[in-house]
Design a protein around this motif. Structure first.
Motif, PDB file in Angstrom:
ATOM      1  N   GLY A  70      -4.409   0.562 -14.707  1.00 36.18           N
ATOM      2  CA  GLY A  70      -5.225   0.761 -13.511  1.00 36.18           C
ATOM      3  C   GLY A  70      -4.400   0.886 -12.237  1.00 36.18           C
ATOM      4  N   LEU A  71      -3.137   0.451 -12.297  1.00 38.59           N
ATOM      5  CA  LEU A  71      -2.266   0.494 -11.120  1.00 38.59           C
ATOM      6  C   LEU A  71      -1.288   1.667 -11.141  1.00 38.59           C
ATOM      7  N   VAL A  72      -1.008   2.175 -12.327  1.00 37.28           N
ATOM      8  CA  VAL A  72      -0.018   3.237 -12.479  1.00 37.28           C
ATOM      9  C   VAL A  72      -0.678   4.439 -13.143  1.00 37.28           C
ATOM     10  N   HIS A 119       8.935   2.529 -17.036  1.00 38.30           N
ATOM     11  CA  HIS A 119       9.240   1.118 -16.813  1.00 38.30           C
ATOM     12  C   HIS A 119       9.533   0.765 -15.361  1.00 38.30           C
ATOM     13  N   LEU A 120      10.152   1.662 -14.602  1.00 35.89           N
ATOM     14  CA  LEU A 120      10.419   1.369 -13.194  1.00 35.89           C
ATOM     15  C   LEU A 120       9.113   1.142 -12.430  1.00 35.89           C
ATOM     16  N   LEU A 121       8.122   1.972 -12.683  1.00 35.40           N
ATOM     17  CA  LEU A 121       6.832   1.812 -12.006  1.00 35.40           C
ATOM     18  C   LEU A 121       6.126   0.530 -12.443  1.00 35.40           C
ATOM     19  N   LEU A 122       6.272   0.163 -13.694  1.00 39.66           N
ATOM     20  CA  LEU A 122       5.666  -1.085 -14.166  1.00 39.66           C
ATOM     21  C   LEU A 122       6.312  -2.285 -13.485  1.00 39.66           C
ATOM     22  N   ALA A 123       7.625  -2.212 -13.264  1.00 41.48           N
ATOM     23  CA  ALA A 123       8.310  -3.287 -12.539  1.00 41.48           C
ATOM     24  C   ALA A 123       7.807  -3.361 -11.100  1.00 41.48           C
ATOM     25  N   LEU A 124       7.566  -2.207 -10.481  1.00 37.26           N
ATOM     26  CA  LEU A 124       7.016  -2.199  -9.122  1.00 37.26           C
ATOM     27  C   LEU A 124       5.598  -2.765  -9.104  1.00 37.26           C
ATOM     28  N   ALA A 125       4.812  -2.448 -10.115  1.00 37.92           N
ATOM     29  CA  ALA A 125       3.459  -3.016 -10.218  1.00 37.92           C
ATOM     30  C   ALA A 125       3.541  -4.538 -10.320  1.00 37.92           C
ATOM     31  N   ASP A 126       4.502  -5.041 -11.092  1.00 34.70           N
ATOM     32  CA  ASP A 126       4.693  -6.490 -11.206  1.00 34.70           C
ATOM     33  C   ASP A 126       5.065  -7.123  -9.865  1.00 34.70           C
ATOM     34  N   GLU A 127       5.668  -6.329  -8.970  1.00 39.46           N
ATOM     35  CA  GLU A 127       6.081  -6.823  -7.648  1.00 39.46           C
ATOM     36  C   GLU A 127       4.987  -6.657  -6.595  1.00 39.46           C
ATOM     37  N   GLY A 128       3.825  -6.114  -6.996  1.00 42.16           N
ATOM     38  CA  GLY A 128       2.700  -6.031  -6.072  1.00 42.16           C
ATOM     39  C   GLY A 128       2.372  -4.648  -5.546  1.00 42.16           C
ATOM     40  N   PHE A 129       3.141  -3.633  -5.926  1.00 43.39           N
ATOM     41  CA  PHE A 129       2.798  -2.274  -5.511  1.00 43.39           C
ATOM     42  C   PHE A 129       1.559  -1.822  -6.278  1.00 43.39           C
ATOM     43  N   THR A 130       0.694  -1.068  -5.610  1.00 40.03           N
ATOM     44  CA  THR A 130      -0.593  -0.733  -6.232  1.00 40.03           C
ATOM     45  C   THR A 130      -0.902   0.757  -6.294  1.00 40.03           C
ATOM     46  N   SER A 131      -0.127   1.580  -5.626  1.00 37.86           N
ATOM     47  CA  SER A 131      -0.385   3.024  -5.615  1.00 37.86           C
ATOM     48  C   SER A 131       0.832   3.731  -6.202  1.00 37.86           C
ATOM     49  N   LEU A 132       0.890   3.740  -7.530  1.00 39.13           N
ATOM     50  CA  LEU A 132       2.074   4.182  -8.255  1.00 39.13           C
ATOM     51  C   LEU A 132       1.761   5.383  -9.138  1.00 39.13           C
ATOM     52  N   VAL A 133       2.599   6.403  -9.035  1.00 38.11           N
ATOM     53  CA  VAL A 133       2.427   7.624  -9.814  1.00 38.11           C
ATOM     54  C   VAL A 133       3.769   7.976 -10.445  1.00 38.11           C
ATOM     55  N   GLY A 134       3.720   8.332 -11.708  1.00 37.82           N
ATOM     56  CA  GLY A 134       4.909   8.802 -12.401  1.00 37.82           C
ATOM     57  C   GLY A 134       4.668  10.193 -12.934  1.00 37.82           C
ATOM     58  N   THR A 135       5.707  11.006 -12.897  1.00 40.71           N
ATOM     59  CA  THR A 135       5.605  12.346 -13.448  1.00 40.71           C
ATOM     60  C   THR A 135       6.848  12.663 -14.265  1.00 40.71           C
ATOM     61  N   GLY A 155       0.761  -1.230   0.000  1.00 42.60           N
ATOM     62  CA  GLY A 155       0.000   0.000   0.000  1.00 42.60           C
ATOM     63  C   GLY A 155       0.795   1.285   0.000  1.00 42.60           C
ATOM     64  N   SER A 156       2.106   1.214  -0.066  1.00 39.40           N
ATOM     65  CA  SER A 156       2.907   2.442  -0.079  1.00 39.40           C
ATOM     66  C   SER A 156       2.611   3.261  -1.320  1.00 39.40           C
ATOM     67  N   ARG A 157       2.452   4.541  -1.111  1.00 38.84           N
ATOM     68  CA  ARG A 157       2.220   5.468  -2.213  1.00 38.84           C
ATOM     69  C   ARG A 157       3.574   5.878  -2.774  1.00 38.84           C
TER      70      ARG A 157
END
Length: 153
Positions: free
Chosen positions: A51-53, A14-30, A2-4
């Motif tokens: 839906g996750l990023v 791509h870094l955020l997509l890798a985190l999504a693959d590891e189970g992170f669900t509250s991901l924002v990129g700017t 649940g970490s934002r």
């Protein structure tokens, strides 16, 4: 998890997509580049992770953009894998940032670069990060001691 998480200068995301693959669900990129954000969104959609990023084009040196990114809750984790390095290369008195071709050893000389943008970046990090949050920065221009001195306070 649940970490934002906010990726500052996410590029293609791509870094955020890798985190999504590891189970992170509250991901924002700017990123300041609209084209980079369009590409990141497209890649996330192609991988069914849109839906996750979430991606936003924003200037992290603009406190209005920073407030919009932060929303009503600060981030638990901020990631920077080169954005601060790029910001530090902004020549004094110029609107544009230095290019890779300009990034010689003298480009980091404090007489030649705009120190105001460094302070603005630090202020943005402070505004975006939760009090107990983690700021993970990767730099090829600064030592750990130099980075620590830039972000102390």
């Amino acid at each position: 998890m649940g970490s934002r998480v906010l990726d500052l200068g996410c590029g293609n995301g791509h870094l955020l997509l890798a985190l999504a693959d590891e189970g992170f669900t509250s991901l924002v990129g700017t990123d300041y580049s609209e084209k980079a954000i369009e590409l990141a969104k497209s890649i996330a959609k192609d991988r069914d992770l849109d839906g996750l990023v979430t991606y936003y084009a924003a200037n992290i040196l603009d406190m209005g953009d920073v407030a919009r990114l932060r929303g009503d809750r600060p981030f638990d984790v901020l990631l920077d894998k080169g954005t601060y390095d790029a910001i530090c290369l902004k020549p004094a008195g110029e609107d544009q940032y230095a290019t890779d071709a300009d990034a010689d050893a003298d480009a980091i000389d404090s007489d030649r670069v705009d120190l105001t943008v460094r302070r603005d970046y630090v202020a943005s990090v402070v505004a975006l990060l939760a009090d107990t949050g983690v700021f993970l920065i990767t730099s090829c221009n600064w030592t750990m001691q130099e980075l620590t001195s830039h972000f102390q306070d």
